[in-house]
Design a protein around this motif. Structure first.
Motif, PDB file in Angstrom:
ATOM      1  N   PHE A 174     -36.590  11.508  15.401  1.00 35.02           N
ATOM      2  CA  PHE A 174     -35.474  10.649  15.038  1.00 35.02           C
ATOM      3  C   PHE A 174     -34.235  11.040  15.846  1.00 35.02           C
ATOM      4  CE2 PHE A 174     -38.304  11.110  11.446  1.00 35.02           C
ATOM      5  CZ  PHE A 174     -38.501   9.797  11.013  1.00 35.02           C
ATOM      6  N   LEU A 175     -33.678  10.090  16.561  1.00 39.27           N
ATOM      7  CA  LEU A 175     -32.444  10.321  17.311  1.00 39.27           C
ATOM      8  C   LEU A 175     -31.356   9.432  16.723  1.00 39.27           C
ATOM      9  CD1 LEU A 175     -30.818  11.551  19.623  1.00 39.27           C
ATOM     10  CD2 LEU A 175     -31.749   9.775  21.128  1.00 39.27           C
ATOM     11  N   PHE A 176     -30.247  10.066  16.321  1.00 43.64           N
ATOM     12  CA  PHE A 176     -29.132   9.370  15.694  1.00 43.64           C
ATOM     13  C   PHE A 176     -27.941   9.318  16.649  1.00 43.64           C
ATOM     14  CE2 PHE A 176     -31.694  11.066  12.325  1.00 43.64           C
ATOM     15  CZ  PHE A 176     -31.597  10.182  11.254  1.00 43.64           C
ATOM     16  N   LEU A 177     -27.396   8.142  16.840  1.00 42.30           N
ATOM     17  CA  LEU A 177     -26.117   8.010  17.530  1.00 42.30           C
ATOM     18  C   LEU A 177     -25.051   7.871  16.455  1.00 42.30           C
ATOM     19  CD1 LEU A 177     -24.470   7.727  20.130  1.00 42.30           C
ATOM     20  CD2 LEU A 177     -24.791   5.244  19.956  1.00 42.30           C
ATOM     21  N   GLY A 178     -24.237   8.907  16.298  1.00 46.27           N
ATOM     22  CA  GLY A 178     -23.276   8.970  15.210  1.00 46.27           C
ATOM     23  C   GLY A 178     -23.713  10.033  14.222  1.00 46.27           C
ATOM     24  N   ALA A 179     -22.794  10.947  13.891  1.00 47.50           N
ATOM     25  CA  ALA A 179     -23.153  12.070  13.026  1.00 47.50           C
ATOM     26  C   ALA A 179     -22.197  12.183  11.846  1.00 47.50           C
ATOM     27  CB  ALA A 179     -23.160  13.374  13.834  1.00 47.50           C
TER      28      ALA A 179
ATOM     29  N   THR B  15     -26.088  11.618   8.686  1.00 45.65           N
ATOM     30  CA  THR B  15     -26.619  12.854   8.118  1.00 45.65           C
ATOM     31  C   THR B  15     -27.254  12.609   6.746  1.00 45.65           C
ATOM     32  OG1 THR B  15     -24.382  13.409   7.357  1.00 45.65           O
ATOM     33  CG2 THR B  15     -25.133  14.423   9.396  1.00 45.65           C
ATOM     34  N   GLY B  16     -26.770  11.592   6.025  1.00 49.56           N
ATOM     35  CA  GLY B  16     -27.421  11.241   4.763  1.00 49.56           C
ATOM     36  C   GLY B  16     -28.839  10.756   4.982  1.00 49.56           C
ATOM     37  N   ILE B  17     -29.033   9.917   6.002  1.00 49.77           N
ATOM     38  CA  ILE B  17     -30.386   9.444   6.328  1.00 49.77           C
ATOM     39  C   ILE B  17     -31.273  10.615   6.722  1.00 49.77           C
ATOM     40  CG2 ILE B  17     -31.743   8.026   7.920  1.00 49.77           C
ATOM     41  CD1 ILE B  17     -29.214   6.227   8.188  1.00 49.77           C
ATOM     42  N   ALA B  18     -30.753  11.476   7.598  1.00 49.38           N
ATOM     43  CA  ALA B  18     -31.545  12.624   8.051  1.00 49.38           C
ATOM     44  C   ALA B  18     -31.907  13.532   6.883  1.00 49.38           C
ATOM     45  CB  ALA B  18     -30.783  13.398   9.118  1.00 49.38           C
ATOM     46  N   ASP B  19     -30.968  13.775   5.988  1.00 47.91           N
ATOM     47  CA  ASP B  19     -31.247  14.642   4.840  1.00 47.91           C
ATOM     48  C   ASP B  19     -32.394  14.091   3.994  1.00 47.91           C
ATOM     49  OD1 ASP B  19     -29.210  16.361   5.591  1.00 47.91           O
ATOM     50  OD2 ASP B  19     -27.793  15.667   4.066  1.00 47.91           O
TER      51      ASP B  19
ATOM     52  N   PRO C 139     -37.441  10.024  21.487  1.00 46.54           N
ATOM     53  CA  PRO C 139     -37.558   9.646  20.072  1.00 46.54           C
ATOM     54  C   PRO C 139     -38.541   8.504  19.861  1.00 46.54           C
ATOM     55  CG  PRO C 139     -35.586   8.689  21.033  1.00 46.54           C
ATOM     56  CD  PRO C 139     -36.170   9.594  22.084  1.00 46.54           C
ATOM     57  N   THR C 140     -39.048   8.432  18.640  1.00 43.88           N
ATOM     58  CA  THR C 140     -39.832   7.273  18.216  1.00 43.88           C
ATOM     59  C   THR C 140     -38.994   6.338  17.365  1.00 43.88           C
ATOM     60  OG1 THR C 140     -40.631   8.500  16.285  1.00 43.88           O
ATOM     61  CG2 THR C 140     -41.986   8.578  18.268  1.00 43.88           C
ATOM     62  N   VAL C 141     -37.882   6.872  16.825  1.00 42.71           N
ATOM     63  CA  VAL C 141     -36.959   6.085  15.998  1.00 42.71           C
ATOM     64  C   VAL C 141     -35.548   6.329  16.513  1.00 42.71           C
ATOM     65  CG1 VAL C 141     -36.087   5.639  13.673  1.00 42.71           C
ATOM     66  CG2 VAL C 141     -38.480   6.358  13.997  1.00 42.71           C
ATOM     67  N   LEU C 142     -34.828   5.257  16.799  1.00 40.87           N
ATOM     68  CA  LEU C 142     -33.447   5.343  17.286  1.00 40.87           C
ATOM     69  C   LEU C 142     -32.540   4.707  16.245  1.00 40.87           C
ATOM     70  CD1 LEU C 142     -31.494   6.060  19.597  1.00 40.87           C
ATOM     71  CD2 LEU C 142     -31.956   3.796  20.571  1.00 40.87           C
TER      72      LEU C 142
ATOM     73  N   ALA D  34     -37.280  23.899   8.288  1.00 45.90           N
ATOM     74  CA  ALA D  34     -36.772  24.028   9.660  1.00 45.90           C
ATOM     75  C   ALA D  34     -37.481  23.057  10.595  1.00 45.90           C
ATOM     76  CB  ALA D  34     -36.937  25.462  10.147  1.00 45.90           C
ATOM     77  N   GLN D  35     -38.793  22.896  10.419  1.00 41.82           N
ATOM     78  CA  GLN D  35     -39.540  21.956  11.263  1.00 41.82           C
ATOM     79  C   GLN D  35     -39.134  20.520  10.978  1.00 41.82           C
ATOM     80  OE1 GLN D  35     -43.799  22.505  11.373  1.00 41.82           O
ATOM     81  NE2 GLN D  35     -43.624  24.744  11.358  1.00 41.82           N
ATOM     82  N   ALA D  36     -38.900  20.212   9.719  1.00 44.01           N
ATOM     83  CA  ALA D  36     -38.489  18.855   9.360  1.00 44.01           C
ATOM     84  C   ALA D  36     -37.123  18.529   9.963  1.00 44.01           C
ATOM     85  CB  ALA D  36     -38.463  18.702   7.848  1.00 44.01           C
ATOM     86  N   ARG D  37     -36.175  19.445   9.844  1.00 40.87           N
ATOM     87  CA  ARG D  37     -34.843  19.212  10.411  1.00 40.87           C
ATOM     88  C   ARG D  37     -34.906  19.088  11.935  1.00 40.87           C
ATOM     89  NH1 ARG D  37     -33.020  22.638   6.224  1.00 40.87           N
ATOM     90  NH2 ARG D  37     -33.254  24.475   7.569  1.00 40.87           N
ATOM     91  N   ALA D  38     -35.797  19.837  12.563  1.00 43.74           N
ATOM     92  CA  ALA D  38     -35.902  19.804  14.021  1.00 43.74           C
ATOM     93  C   ALA D  38     -36.338  18.445  14.543  1.00 43.74           C
ATOM     94  CB  ALA D  38     -36.871  20.888  14.505  1.00 43.74           C
ATOM     95  N   ARG D  39     -36.899  17.613  13.676  1.00 41.53           N
ATOM     96  CA  ARG D  39     -37.325  16.280  14.094  1.00 41.53           C
ATOM     97  C   ARG D  39     -36.186  15.267  14.030  1.00 41.53           C
ATOM     98  NH1 ARG D  39     -42.447  17.229  15.038  1.00 41.53           N
ATOM     99  NH2 ARG D  39     -42.726  15.142  15.895  1.00 41.53           N
ATOM    100  N   CYS D  40     -35.002  15.722  13.632  1.00 41.74           N
ATOM    101  CA  CYS D  40     -33.814  14.864  13.551  1.00 41.74           C
ATOM    102  C   CYS D  40     -32.747  15.425  14.479  1.00 41.74           C
ATOM    103  CB  CYS D  40     -33.276  14.816  12.121  1.00 41.74           C
ATOM    104  SG  CYS D  40     -34.421  14.122  10.908  1.00 41.74           S
ATOM    105  N   VAL D  41     -32.350  14.629  15.456  1.00 47.22           N
ATOM    106  CA  VAL D  41     -31.385  15.062  16.468  1.00 47.22           C
ATOM    107  C   VAL D  41     -30.224  14.079  16.480  1.00 47.22           C
ATOM    108  CG1 VAL D  41     -31.031  15.354  18.960  1.00 47.22           C
ATOM    109  CG2 VAL D  41     -33.084  16.261  17.869  1.00 47.22           C
ATOM    110  N   PHE D  42     -29.005  14.617  16.647  1.00 44.49           N
ATOM    111  CA  PHE D  42     -27.793  13.799  16.582  1.00 44.49           C
ATOM    112  C   PHE D  42     -27.004  13.857  17.881  1.00 44.49           C
ATOM    113  CE2 PHE D  42     -28.727  14.356  12.149  1.00 44.49           C
ATOM    114  CZ  PHE D  42     -28.237  13.212  11.533  1.00 44.49           C
ATOM    115  N   LEU D  43     -26.368  12.748  18.190  1.00 41.98           N
ATOM    116  CA  LEU D  43     -25.401  12.655  19.272  1.00 41.98           C
ATOM    117  C   LEU D  43     -24.104  12.139  18.664  1.00 41.98           C
ATOM    118  CD1 LEU D  43     -25.858  12.948  22.502  1.00 41.98           C
ATOM    119  CD2 LEU D  43     -25.408  10.494  22.517  1.00 41.98           C
ATOM    120  N   ASP D  44     -23.028  12.901  18.780  1.00 46.39           N
ATOM    121  CA  ASP D  44     -21.730  12.433  18.289  1.00 46.39           C
ATOM    122  C   ASP D  44     -20.831  12.093  19.464  1.00 46.39           C
ATOM    123  OD1 ASP D  44     -20.749  14.857  19.253  1.00 46.39           O
ATOM    124  OD2 ASP D  44     -20.434  15.736  17.276  1.00 46.39           O
TER     125      ASP D  44
END
Length: 345
Positions: free
Chosen positions: A107-112, A117-121, A190-193, A136-146
């Motif tokens: 998961f790659l998020f544009l906007g943090a 972060t609610g979606i990622a959580d 990412p597979t999800v943007l 830790a592995q679950a969080r690593a699958r979520c990456v943010f760009l601010d």
């Protein structure tokens, strides 16, 4: 409602009516906390079964308000948790469309901010509780760009690249720092943007083409609204992914001739109205002492389950808007069951 209804950053809003009554500067810090504490405790005393929804609070106060008052009365923040639930529902429906596994997605998020972060959580919670991934592995699958670039551990060490607010720190991974979305897509694949940036056109042709190059059927979610601030349109997403993407937006878009849904059907809209009325009603009807994260995950799963396999494969990730009231009842019933189970211990 929030502290930003009429006044922005302590100044009158430009569209404020001539006789509006908000003439004082907005409270900040301890004074703000004290006022909200008084309001919440008074509400609890006057209406013991009341359910409180926080709306339109900024990141500086939204997360703290939930932490402070969750033990006082049933409350939630729709911008954080309602948005998260409807977005996770789209992801779960997309997994059925692609025969994918949640724990395998990137998961790659544009906007943090609070929405992202609610979606990622909630995604992390789902990957932990439903898929058995370590946190830790679950969080690593979520990456943010601010606005400064990739949220990564390097920025904790080098603040010249942009300081990180507390809610971003759990997603500051050991990844090479990049500044642009295109670079992030090419590096992270990412597979999800997910777009929660309010940057119109941020999902450019190049970004969407790079996304399609690393994923056979990516999920594109430009969640910013209104429509004028959406990261891309439905037609743009289809055009630049060769019609292969799944799509869910925060704003409504017209149908597209390129759509597998047909030229007469509008694309899926990730509308929080599928979630927050059902959650609030369930908390009230069951007399729940609180609203936990699990209720929003249950709501997301219940909403995703209302889409048939055939609808999901065609890209219909939510029940049609005409079925929203019916969908809300199903989501509410699932949330009531969760609340009852939580009360039983």
């Amino acid at each position: 409602r929030s502290d930003s209804c009429r006044v922005a950053d302590g100044k009158p809003a430009p569209d404020a009516p001539p006789l509006h009554i908000y003439t004082q500067r907005r409270l900040r810090g301890a004074a703000f906390d004290s006022l909200l504490d008084e309001v919440v405790h008074a509400l609890r005393a006057v209406a013991p079964r009341a359910v409180l929804q926080f709306e339109d609070f900024g990141s500086a106060t939204a997360f703290d308000l939930l932490r402070r008052h969750r033990a006082t009365l049933p409350c939630f923040n729709d911008d954080i948790e309602g948005t998260a639930a409807v977005a996770v529902a789209a992801v779960l429906a997309a997994m059925r469309a692609t025969d994918g596994q949640l724990a395998a997605q990137r998961f790659l998020f544009l906007g943090a901010g609070e929405a992202g972060t609610g979606i990622a959580d909630l995604l992390v919670s789902a990957m932990i509780s439903r898929c058995g991934l370590p946190a830790a592995q679950a969080r690593a699958r979520c990456v943010f760009l601010d606005s400064k670039g990739l949220v990564c551990a390097e920025r904790l060490r080098d603040t010249a690249k942009g300081r990180l607010a507390a809610h971003k720190v759990p997603y500051a991974h050991e990844l090479p720092f990049v500044r642009t979305l295109l670079e992030a897509v090419e590096a992270f694949k990412p597979t999800v943007l997910v777009g929660v940036s309010t940057q119109r056109g941020a999902f450019s042709a190049g970004v969407l083409q790079a996304l399609a190059a690393c994923c056979a059927r990516p999920l594109v979610m430009p969640l910013s609204n209104p429509t004028a601030l959406s990261e891309c349109t439905y037609d743009e997403a289809l055009t630049h992914t060769a019609g292969r993407c799944l799509f869910a937006s925060g704003s409504p878009f017209p149908p597209s001739a390129r759509s597998p849904l047909g030229a007469a059907r509008a694309p899926p809209q990730a509308n929080n109205a599928y979630i927050f009325p059902a959650v609030g009603r369930a908390a009230y009807e069951t007399g729940a002492a609180g609203i936990d994260e699990g209720m929003f995950l249950v709501a997301a799963e219940a909403l995703a389950a209302l889409v048939t396999d055939a609808e999901a494969r065609d890209g219909l990730l939510f029940p049609p808007v005409g079925r929203m009231a019916e969908a809300g009842l199903s989501v509410c019933a699932a949330c009531c069951e969760h609340a009852a189970e939580a009360a039983d211990g």
